[in-house]
Scaffold this active site. Structure first.
Site, PDB file in Angstrom:
ATOM      1  N   LYS A   1      44.438 -54.587   7.239  1.00 18.23           N
ATOM      2  CA  LYS A   1      43.838 -53.946   8.249  1.00 18.23           C
ATOM      3  C   LYS A   1      43.165 -54.727   9.321  1.00 18.23           C
ATOM      4  O   LYS A   1      43.196 -54.465  10.617  1.00 18.23           O
ATOM      5  CB  LYS A   1      42.822 -52.724   7.781  1.00 18.23           C
ATOM      6  CG  LYS A   1      43.356 -51.668   6.999  1.00 18.23           C
ATOM      7  CD  LYS A   1      42.675 -50.646   6.177  1.00 18.23           C
ATOM      8  CE  LYS A   1      41.639 -51.364   5.294  1.00 18.23           C
ATOM      9  NZ  LYS A   1      42.213 -51.953   4.114  1.00 18.23           N
TER      10      LYS A   1
ATOM     11  N   ASP B   1      36.347 -51.574  12.590  1.00 18.83           N
ATOM     12  CA  ASP B   1      36.758 -51.936  10.989  1.00 18.83           C
ATOM     13  C   ASP B   1      35.712 -50.945  10.113  1.00 18.83           C
ATOM     14  O   ASP B   1      34.717 -50.571  10.563  1.00 18.83           O
ATOM     15  CB  ASP B   1      36.509 -53.363  10.947  1.00 18.83           C
ATOM     16  CG  ASP B   1      37.466 -54.090   9.725  1.00 18.83           C
ATOM     17  OD1 ASP B   1      38.133 -52.784   9.076  1.00 18.83           O
ATOM     18  OD2 ASP B   1      37.443 -55.308   9.362  1.00 18.83           O
ATOM     19  N   GLU B   2      36.325 -50.750   8.965  1.00 14.72           N
ATOM     20  CA  GLU B   2      35.763 -50.299   8.082  1.00 14.72           C
ATOM     21  C   GLU B   2      35.257 -48.710   8.378  1.00 14.72           C
ATOM     22  O   GLU B   2      33.870 -48.350   8.075  1.00 14.72           O
ATOM     23  CB  GLU B   2      34.498 -50.980   7.357  1.00 14.72           C
ATOM     24  CG  GLU B   2      34.874 -52.444   7.062  1.00 14.72           C
ATOM     25  CD  GLU B   2      35.412 -52.450   5.620  1.00 14.72           C
ATOM     26  OE1 GLU B   2      35.637 -51.441   4.774  1.00 14.72           O
ATOM     27  OE2 GLU B   2      35.742 -53.618   5.131  1.00 14.72           O
TER      28      GLU B   2
ATOM     29  N   GLN C   1      37.739 -46.804  -0.284  1.00  9.57           N
ATOM     30  CA  GLN C   1      36.546 -48.157  -0.323  1.00  9.57           C
ATOM     31  C   GLN C   1      35.350 -47.317   0.552  1.00  9.57           C
ATOM     32  O   GLN C   1      34.456 -48.182   0.714  1.00  9.57           O
ATOM     33  CB  GLN C   1      36.915 -49.218   0.653  1.00  9.57           C
ATOM     34  CG  GLN C   1      38.051 -49.983  -0.073  1.00  9.57           C
ATOM     35  CD  GLN C   1      38.468 -51.236   0.402  1.00  9.57           C
ATOM     36  OE1 GLN C   1      37.662 -52.162   0.573  1.00  9.57           O
ATOM     37  NE2 GLN C   1      39.654 -51.160   0.909  1.00  9.57           N
TER      38      GLN C   1
ATOM     39  N   ARG D   1      38.846 -57.503  -4.392  1.00 11.37           N
ATOM     40  CA  ARG D   1      38.597 -58.798  -3.668  1.00 11.37           C
ATOM     41  C   ARG D   1      39.366 -60.025  -4.406  1.00 11.37           C
ATOM     42  O   ARG D   1      39.429 -61.002  -3.722  1.00 11.37           O
ATOM     43  CB  ARG D   1      36.962 -59.082  -3.959  1.00 11.37           C
ATOM     44  CG  ARG D   1      36.009 -58.033  -3.499  1.00 11.37           C
ATOM     45  CD  ARG D   1      36.207 -57.602  -1.975  1.00 11.37           C
ATOM     46  NE  ARG D   1      37.038 -56.538  -2.003  1.00 11.37           N
ATOM     47  CZ  ARG D   1      37.838 -56.040  -0.885  1.00 11.37           C
ATOM     48  NH1 ARG D   1      37.866 -56.837   0.050  1.00 11.37           N
ATOM     49  NH2 ARG D   1      38.564 -54.932  -0.772  1.00 11.37           N
TER      50      ARG D   1
END
Ligand SMILES: Nc1ncnc2c1ncn2[C@@H]1O[C@H](COP(=O)(O)OP(=O)(O)OP(=O)(O)O)[C@@H](O)[C@H]1O
Ligand SMILES: [Mg+2]
Length: 667
Positions: free
Chosen positions: A29, A215-216, A246, A602
């Site tokens: 992403k 982002d996010e 997330q 991660r």
């Protein structure tokens, strides 16, 4: 750079409709965002019209460096890549006049905010203790994160306690106005209010934001979403990427339902899903998928990886937290040697900052270099706070928090009763403490000697502040510290020479950092610019701007978002730690599961969990239970026996042997 897959490619070239990329961890992403910036630039969009927003400074820096690799720096000049907060700060600083602020605005951190609230409460004869102020502070934050202004808060308040909080919110905003200060939450809320109230200002910012990338997205709260919506306007030239699995900022008001709202607000929204994970091997990804399948989902995802894995996921059972940190350090040392890995290939992740303390000791014992992200911030050291408050006062003399901190540090015999009289006077006149010192009204209330001391302090600040406009500000900062004999003051108040030396070095480091930031920046930067930007950084980020050394990274799961490491150690996998006891008590296990998911995803090549059989809690040792999340993982992929059989002393010895061998190889 490897080629984009067809879905990623589609996400990059889709520029005529608003776009949401919803996809699991490690599916590229963030890469879509950087490639898209490069695509936009090669298709003639001017860099200055592109804005990319991320959640952390680290992510912003990472994104900038990736973009710089893709395009020539000439073409990317002027592009805005920043966090929500620094974008908000930019807007506030540029529009300060319309907002009714003076030029140099102070930013309050959490501690400053707390002090201001305490001050207001003390002044209004409500002496509350720390435990009573914190929930009020949170409540104000909550309102700000939901774009609720004081008047609305008052009308929404359901009981006397909320009414009290709403009244405090109102006073707090007024107080900050007088001090020309904003807090972190205001960095988003203030521009939003500005956009609502001044359509022409909004139009200007919309025109300068022809394309917005975010982002996010799952972690945006209501205020951030509204701010974003205003900026992109009805045309909606944007790409947002996110992963509902997330979402880990519910406690800061993040609202993953914003993913749905987007479709409602922008009916032309196109949605692209990415399903290949390029980060983790199959075993790690399977574990992550299986864990998160226990949560309800907004969007179904089918994340896969074609990276094969040989080794299972390790689970280390330790006797207690001491043995845990020793075993982790020893294990890292062993793996490092076995795979000839760098220190920077390793990350140790944990739920709460305090878990880092013992790790540090064990890593030091094995001479393993490390860096801690967050934790006790550099800025919370008393000497840094003092120095910064002096600097803040030079920049914005109306900053009451800074004024109060330094007025008697080092001592200049201005007692608390004088400060109380000053505060009462300033309050009654609705002016800052600094401005009050120039009024005859105050002079009449104090004896001549006391007034003279206050006044000469303020005159000195004014003269230094004026000089920073023409002369080298760094030289002035050094002169200022000398004038107040600050280093002598540190020496007489420190517990030891060593502590004094450390504190003085911290101050020097701070000034060096300011000096370097001024030099590094392409544009001319004033002291005010640098200091307000500095308030938005945490300690590791500061270090990382300085150097890129080869260190093992220690950080909380929250701080690890968006990052990747070949070897990841997730420690403290125990009930009460992950999931956190507060979340167990308040039935928020799903958010904790997402945190564990963020941690697991991660890892690229190898993942290791650890938990202790017993742990010290509030001074007592008590037995613990392994985290329920461990039991939710595929049992066939876990190696529970891998390390647990070895005794920690033996482990430590092995670690030291590997270290010695490595050193001899290097020589
Ligand atoms: N098409 C591709 N081919 C090979 N590697 C890729 C591809 N796309 C992305 N990657 C790599 O996969 C890794 C993960 O990418 P990225 O960080 O963009 O994922 P993400 O979806 O943003 O993850 P997160 O959800 O954790 O933020 C990076 O190392 C990236 O370089
Ligand atoms: Mg990412």
């Amino acid at each position: 750079m490897p080629k984009l897959n067809p879905e990623q490619h589609k996400a990059v070239i889709t520029t005529d409709t608003p776009l949401l990329v919803i996809a699991g961890a490690g599916s590229g992403k963030t890469r879509v965002i950087t490639e898209k910036i490069s695509h936009l630039i090669s298709n003639g969009v001017e860099a200055k019209h592109i804005t990319a927003v991320t959640f952390t400074n680290k992510a912003a820096r990472e994104m900038r460096s990736r973009v710089d690799k893709l395009c020539s720096s000439k073409k990317t000049k002027g592009i805005r890549i920043s966090t929500f907060h620094s974008l908000g700060l930019d807007i506030i600083r540029k529009e300060y006049q319309t907002l009714g602020f003076k030029k140099n605005i102070s930013i309050l951190d959490e501690q400053d905010k707390f002090k201001v609230l305490q001050d207001i409460l003390d002044n209004s004869q409500h002496q509350l203790d720390k435990a009573q102020i914190s929930p009020l502070s949170w409540q104000i934050s909550d309102w700000k994160n939901q774009a609720v202004l004081p008047a609305q808060a008052m009308s929404l308040a359901e009981d006397a306690q909320q009414q009290f909080a709403a009244a405090l919110y109102e006073q707090y905003q007024q107080y900050n106005r007088v001090c020309n200060a904003v807090d972190f939450d205001d960095l988003i809320l203030t521009p939003l209010v500005l956009f609502n109230e001044h359509p022409s200002v909004l139009e200007k910012w919309q025109n300068s934001t022809r394309y917005l990338l975010l982002d996010e997205y799952q972690d945006t709260n209501t205020t951030q979403y509204e701010f974003f919506k205003h900026l992109v306007g009805a045309i909606g030239q944007f790409t947002v990427v996110g992963d509902d699995d997330q979402s880990i900022y519910a406690w800061r008001g993040a609202n993953p339902e914003n993913l749905f709202t987007l479709k409602k607000d922008f009916p032309r929204l196109e949605i692209i899903k990415l399903e290949q994970n390029y980060r983790s091997n199959q075993r790690i990804l399977k574990a992550a998928n299986q864990l998160i399948s226990n949560n309800p989902h907004l969007y179904e995802k089918n994340l896969w990886s074609n990276i094969k894995s040989d080794e299972k996921i390790n689970v280390i059972r330790c006797k207690d937290e001491f043995s845990e940190s020793q075993q982790i350090a020893a294990e890292i040392s062993r793996i490092k040697f076995k795979h000839r890995a760098s220190n920077a290939d390793f990350a140790i992740l944990y739920r709460s900052n305090h878990q880092a303390r013992l790790l540090e000791k064990s890593l030091r014992e094995l001479s393993l270099p490390y860096a801690i992200s967050g934790g006790t911030s550099f800025f919370s050291h008393a000497e840094i706070k003092d120095t910064l408050c002096y600097i803040k006062l030079l920049i914005n003399p109306d900053d009451n928090s800074a004024f109060l901190r330094v007025i008697n540090t080092p001592r200049r015999e201005i007692g608390t009763s004088t400060v109380e009289k000053l505060a009462l006077y300033a309050n009654s006149r609705h002016i800052s403490l600094f401005d009050a010192c120039f009024e005859i009204g105050l002079e009449q209330q104090l004896n001549e000697r006391t007034y003279y001391k206050l006044r000469s302090f303020c005159d000195w600040i004014v003269s230094l502040s004026d000089r920073t406009q023409q002369e080298d500000p760094i030289a002035i900062l050094h002169e200022m510290l000398q004038h107040i004999e600050y280093y002598d003051w540190i020496k007489t108040h420190a517990n030891s020479d060593k502590q004094a030396e450390r504190k003085i070095n911290n101050v020097l480091e701070l000034i060096k950092w300011i000096e370097n930031s001024a030099k590094k920046s392409q544009e001319e930067r004033s002291l005010g610019d640098i200091v307000s930007r500095m308030m938005l950084l945490d300690s590791l980020e500061r270090n990382e701007e300085e150097e890129k050394t080869d260190q093992i990274k220690l950080m909380t799961l929250h701080a690890a978002k968006g990052l990747e490491f070949p070897y990841v150690y997730l420690i403290g996998m125990e009930e009460g730690i992950l999931p956190h006891q507060n979340s167990i008590d308040t039935d928020q296990i799903e958010e904790e599961r997402r945190l564990a998911y963020v941690g697991i995803t991660r890892a690229q090549q190898q993942l290791t969990f650890s938990y202790c059989a017993q742990r010290k809690k509030y001074g007592d040792v008590s037995s613990t239970e392994p985290s329920r999340f461990l039991t939710e993982l595929p049992v066939e992929d876990l190696d529970w026996a891998a390390v647990q059989k070895k005794n920690p002393e033996e482990q430590k010895k092995k670690g030291q042997e590997s270290l010695a061998l490595m050193k001899s190889l290097l020589n």
